[in-house]
Design an enzyme around this catalytic site. Structure first.
Site, PDB file in Angstrom:
ATOM      1  N   ILE A  12       0.849  -1.346  -0.035  1.00 37.94           N
ATOM      2  CA  ILE A  12      -0.106   0.096  -0.024  1.00 37.94           C
ATOM      3  C   ILE A  12       0.877   1.480  -0.013  1.00 37.94           C
ATOM      4  O   ILE A  12       2.002   1.250   0.777  1.00 37.94           O
ATOM      5  CB  ILE A  12      -1.010   0.081   1.176  1.00 37.94           C
ATOM      6  CG1 ILE A  12      -1.791  -1.244   1.314  1.00 37.94           C
ATOM      7  CG2 ILE A  12      -1.740   1.312   1.362  1.00 37.94           C
ATOM      8  CD1 ILE A  12      -2.291  -1.439   2.609  1.00 37.94           C
ATOM      9  N   CYS A  13       0.542   2.083  -0.739  1.00 33.09           N
ATOM     10  CA  CYS A  13       1.077   3.441  -0.679  1.00 33.09           C
ATOM     11  C   CYS A  13       0.130   4.470   0.045  1.00 33.09           C
ATOM     12  O   CYS A  13      -0.782   4.914  -0.735  1.00 33.09           O
ATOM     13  CB  CYS A  13       1.654   3.852  -2.184  1.00 33.09           C
ATOM     14  SG  CYS A  13       2.159   5.556  -2.406  1.00 33.09           S
ATOM     15  N   LEU A  14       0.575   4.721   1.161  1.00 31.11           N
ATOM     16  CA  LEU A  14      -0.310   5.679   1.884  1.00 31.11           C
ATOM     17  C   LEU A  14       0.720   6.215   3.075  1.00 31.11           C
ATOM     18  O   LEU A  14       1.437   5.872   3.754  1.00 31.11           O
ATOM     19  CB  LEU A  14      -1.461   4.986   2.606  1.00 31.11           C
ATOM     20  CG  LEU A  14      -2.395   5.898   3.444  1.00 31.11           C
ATOM     21  CD1 LEU A  14      -2.989   6.674   2.553  1.00 31.11           C
ATOM     22  CD2 LEU A  14      -3.409   4.885   4.376  1.00 31.11           C
TER      23      LEU A  14
END
EC number: 2.3.2.23
Length: 238
Positions: A87-89
């Site tokens: 996940i890119c967060l």
């Protein structure tokens, strides 16, 4: 009981007592430091109707270090790896704060499904699909949700490889009519040797899959008119 264990136990209990958020946290093998979170897909999005599971690992220095999260459920989204679930967060990296909790972080993941950020992608191919054709992207995301996030619908034999790739069936079938297979197999991907469609009668070539090539070239939306057949055939013959 150390501070980390006390904090995690409290967060799990708080989540269990919250009957309104629909966020759930379960232990893996009775360990409070390895968990599975889950939440429903947001309404009015391609993820509506799905149940999304997330693998959660609590680091030794929690809450001063961010939790490690990745999707277990396959999800078609620019900020989630379609292969690994990474996940890119920002709050899972530099923007993490000790005031954040497991529940609030899972709610942020749920919100991420509502608001893709294609300019800061985790999955570049999905981000290109999103920017090339929003309609086609949403149709593919809906298909992934029905296939992977709705338990009774996720049967392997019913999966449509063209829909999963986010491609138009007539585009794939047009290259099939020229003698190119849909798929390839190297380490689990189908490959065939077929007579060369370029003629000559004697030559054979190792055929890659048209689905893989069309997906890689982002053959969707306005891009279709910009990519000529010669380039696609060239890629197929590599």
């Amino acid at each position: 009981m150390d501070a980390r264990l006390r904090r995690v136990n409290k967060e799990i209990a708080d989540c269990k007592n919250d009957k309104t958020s629909n966020i759930r946290i379960d232990l893996v093998d009775s360990s409070p430091f390895h968990l599975i979170g889950s939440f429903p897909g947001p309404s009015d999005t391609p993820y509506a109707g799905g149940l999304f599971k997330v693998d959660i690992v609590i680091p030794d220095s929690y809450p001063f270090q961010p939790v490690k999260m990745k999707f277990i459920t396959k999800v078609y989204h620019p900020n989630v790896s379609s292969a690994s679930g990474a996940i890119c967060l920002d709050i899972l990296k530099d923007a993490w704060s000790p005031v954040l909790t497991l529940k609030s972080t899972l709610i942020s993941l749920q919100s991420l499904l509502c608001s893709p950020e294609p300019d800061d992608p985790q999955d570049a191919e999905v981000a290109k699909h999103y920017t090339a054709s929003r309609r086609s992207f949403e149709e593919t995301a809906v298909y992934w949700t029905k296939t992977y996030a709705v338990p009774e619908a996720g049967e392997e034999g019913r999966r449509d490889e063209i829909a999963i790739a986010g491609l138009e069936r007539p585009h794939v079938e047009r290259f099939e009519a020229l003698g190119f297979a849909r798929s390839k197999v190297v380490s689990g991907i189908l490959i065939r040797c077929v007579p060369s469609p370029l003629g000559g009668g004697q030559g054979y070539f190792l055929q890659v899959g048209s689905i893989d090539v069309l997906r890689r070239l982002n053959y969707r939306g306005a891009n279709v008119a910009q990519i000529n057949d010669d380039r696609i055939v060239e890629e197929l013959l590599k």
